[in-house]
Design a protein around this motif. Sequence first.
Motif, PDB file in Angstrom:
ATOM      1  N   GLN A  39       0.837  -1.198   0.000  1.00 34.93           N
ATOM      2  CA  GLN A  39       0.000   0.000   0.000  1.00 34.93           C
ATOM      3  C   GLN A  39       0.864   1.237   0.000  1.00 34.93           C
ATOM      4  O   GLN A  39       1.822   1.309   0.771  1.00 34.93           O
ATOM      5  N   VAL A  40       0.513   2.190  -0.841  1.00 35.87           N
ATOM      6  CA  VAL A  40       1.105   3.524  -0.700  1.00 35.87           C
ATOM      7  C   VAL A  40      -0.059   4.501  -0.619  1.00 35.87           C
ATOM      8  O   VAL A  40      -1.110   4.276  -1.192  1.00 35.87           O
ATOM      9  N   ALA A  41       0.182   5.580   0.099  1.00 38.21           N
ATOM     10  CA  ALA A  41      -0.867   6.599   0.211  1.00 38.21           C
ATOM     11  C   ALA A  41      -0.177   7.930   0.472  1.00 38.21           C
ATOM     12  O   ALA A  41       0.972   7.976   0.908  1.00 38.21           O
ATOM     13  N   TRP A  42      -0.907   9.010   0.186  1.00 34.88           N
ATOM     14  CA  TRP A  42      -0.375  10.342   0.483  1.00 34.88           C
ATOM     15  C   TRP A  42      -1.074  10.830   1.753  1.00 34.88           C
ATOM     16  O   TRP A  42      -2.304  10.817   1.826  1.00 34.88           O
ATOM     17  N   VAL A  43      -0.290  11.257   2.712  1.00 29.82           N
ATOM     18  CA  VAL A  43      -0.888  11.786   3.934  1.00 29.82           C
ATOM     19  C   VAL A  43      -0.350  13.197   4.163  1.00 29.82           C
ATOM     20  O   VAL A  43       0.731  13.521   3.694  1.00 29.82           O
ATOM     21  N   PRO A  44      -1.122  14.030   4.868  1.00 32.91           N
ATOM     22  CA  PRO A  44      -0.608  15.382   5.113  1.00 32.91           C
ATOM     23  C   PRO A  44       0.649  15.331   5.965  1.00 32.91           C
ATOM     24  O   PRO A  44       0.747  14.564   6.915  1.00 32.91           O
ATOM     25  N   GLY A  45       1.623  16.150   5.591  1.00 31.74           N
ATOM     26  CA  GLY A  45       2.876  16.168   6.320  1.00 31.74           C
ATOM     27  C   GLY A  45       2.844  17.154   7.465  1.00 31.74           C
ATOM     28  O   GLY A  45       1.832  17.785   7.732  1.00 31.74           O
ATOM     29  N   PRO A  46       3.970  17.311   8.124  1.00 29.58           N
ATOM     30  CA  PRO A  46       4.013  18.211   9.285  1.00 29.58           C
ATOM     31  C   PRO A  46       3.774  19.669   8.916  1.00 29.58           C
ATOM     32  O   PRO A  46       3.170  20.407   9.675  1.00 29.58           O
ATOM     33  N   ARG A  47       4.217  20.079   7.740  1.00 29.81           N
ATOM     34  CA  ARG A  47       3.996  21.483   7.352  1.00 29.81           C
ATOM     35  C   ARG A  47       2.715  21.573   6.540  1.00 29.81           C
ATOM     36  O   ARG A  47       2.334  20.631   5.867  1.00 29.81           O
ATOM     37  N   ARG A  48       2.100  22.733   6.577  1.00 34.42           N
ATOM     38  CA  ARG A  48       0.836  22.904   5.877  1.00 34.42           C
ATOM     39  C   ARG A  48       1.032  22.779   4.376  1.00 34.42           C
ATOM     40  O   ARG A  48       1.936  23.374   3.822  1.00 34.42           O
ATOM     41  N   GLY A  49       0.167  22.036   3.734  1.00 30.25           N
ATOM     42  CA  GLY A  49       0.228  21.945   2.287  1.00 30.25           C
ATOM     43  C   GLY A  49       1.216  20.919   1.795  1.00 30.25           C
ATOM     44  O   GLY A  49       1.289  20.632   0.610  1.00 30.25           O
ATOM     45  N   GLU A  50       1.984  20.347   2.703  1.00 31.50           N
ATOM     46  CA  GLU A  50       2.971  19.355   2.259  1.00 31.50           C
ATOM     47  C   GLU A  50       2.379  17.965   2.424  1.00 31.50           C
ATOM     48  O   GLU A  50       1.692  17.694   3.393  1.00 31.50           O
ATOM     49  N   MET A  51       2.637  17.099   1.461  1.00 28.89           N
ATOM     50  CA  MET A  51       2.145  15.734   1.584  1.00 28.89           C
ATOM     51  C   MET A  51       3.340  14.783   1.605  1.00 28.89           C
ATOM     52  O   MET A  51       4.289  14.973   0.855  1.00 28.89           O
TER      53      MET A  51
END
Lengths: 92, 504
Positions: B239-251
């Motif tokens: 499985q791969v997925a995009w999740v929100p990162g620590p900074r806003r707008g970063e995935m």
Amino acid sequence: MQFEETLKRIQTHKGVIGTIVVNAEGKTTLDNSTTVQYAGLLHQLTMKARSTVRDIDPQNDLTFLRIRSKKHEIMVAPDKEYLLIVIQNPSE
Amino acid sequence: MFTDETLDALGVESLWRKSQQFAQESRGCQTRPVHTAEAEIQPLLNADNGTQTDPQDHHIYQLPPKGELQPESPGLRDFLHRVEDMVVKELASNAKSHAFDGFDVNWEDQNETVSCIHCLQYPSAQEKGLQVTSISWSCTGSVIACAFGRVDDGDWSTEKSCVCTWNLDRRGLNPKRPDMVIDVARPVMSLSFHPSQPSLIAGGLYSGEVVVWDTNRTQDLILAQTGMSTDTHREPVYQVAWVPGPRRGEMVVLSAGSGGRVLLWTVDSDEGRLVLSAGFALIRQQVPHNSALSKNRGSSNVGVTSLALSPWDLDTFLVGSESGLVLKCSFSAQTLAAAPPDGESVTLRAPAQFSFSPRGGPVHSLHCSPFHRNLFVSVGTDGLAHLHSLLQPDPLLSLRVSDSYVFGVRWSPTRPLLFAAATGQGLVQIFDLGRKSLRPAATLDQLTGGQPVYCLEFNPRRKDLLAVGNSDGSVNIWHLSTELTEQGPRETAKLEQLANEVAE
């Protein structure tokens, strides 16, 4: 005191999920974004409904506006300076 | 007679040329002396002050002071007096009214049938016998990407495979020729489009690598990859997925593999690398037990075969394992994993918080309901679809989907009570929980001659399209009927009712 009680009576009625009071400039009792969106859109719609009624018959005037949607019913009680918007989830 | 004579020199003066020395004047100036003075000051008294906001009282009947209208606004009280009776009368009669029962409005053309509008194939992959392991729609809903690989091979595979994309909105769509073919050195097991940038695709390979491709590039399509380092998975990435990162707008890219690792990678496009930013390890001994759990056998790693992110709570994610475990995990878990450090650059943590009742075989697919924060559905090799609530270990409902394995399940993005499951018999069963009977509302036959269907995805933008990936290397795009896509009245309420039932 009476103001809050009146509002509370309406809010606690069966099925009511929201109440908003809007003044003529579009200011509301609660300034979150959903409320402001509702207030602005319904204010415009109410004005349009009122002018429709009066164009058909100048002696007539709008007393109440109800919008029934798939999910709930929106009721608008208009006035010279204010609008009372109540959103109700009809009988289950 | 002749004598020498010297004559004086004769000079003639110039009449017009004058000496330029005459016209010269000199001037000088200087300011008056500048006055300077020095002085010092120092405050004699100091004072410190601080401010802090008070927490707001969340009492629904209290009018918050930040609103513009106050009870003192002129005429507001009188207005409410005037309208109160009328409004209450209307509310009461509306609550009892049956005027609109069964009244439905047709705003759009009703589509009665379900039909397969495209059958996309890549002949050269089909010749090699590759299967469609994963599909993903782009965020715009017009491009579908499919990953080719093998699901049935047991051992290490070094077969070359590819990722193909088709743009369904393009005129002249040729179902046999993909718009773009990305060659990959290893079989691709999972694929995921970026949720907001339509050109980025993340893929997980059989070798454990994770790659991000950028379809806007002309030359080398790889934007970033993990490469084979000590940080990468050692087992296939399912499985791969995009999740929100620590900074806003970063995935960031999340990858989960059968090695029991769930890793988060940040994209470093300058260097073309995926850098490990956080990692989780699922160890059998650290899984929270709930009564009967099978004896410790084999490796202590819990191999991840499926993963689901919760759209309601960004901190929660669900993991399904090879041994049938379904676990609720948290991104912010702090306990360290009991895995021996293997040269990874970040410390691995143990994310599992809650364990649901285990299944009989590997859990192939999990999906969280987009309409209810506590519901999710899971399917596996036992042929059943379990509807779970996050709050209790036992399933709320257990539906028999097929007699063979079930490989994929997805909730409908428009109807709260509908979900579709992909079976190993080549059928997609669509279940409507609002119906009294537990039989499927619709069955889509993929016409692959009984070969398994491995993955399915609803189109995020166009609510009536469903893409299904088959093991014969083709992807079918189905156009669903209005009955399967239009939300009926009170569906959310029925879902809520279902979620609140407590299993015996």
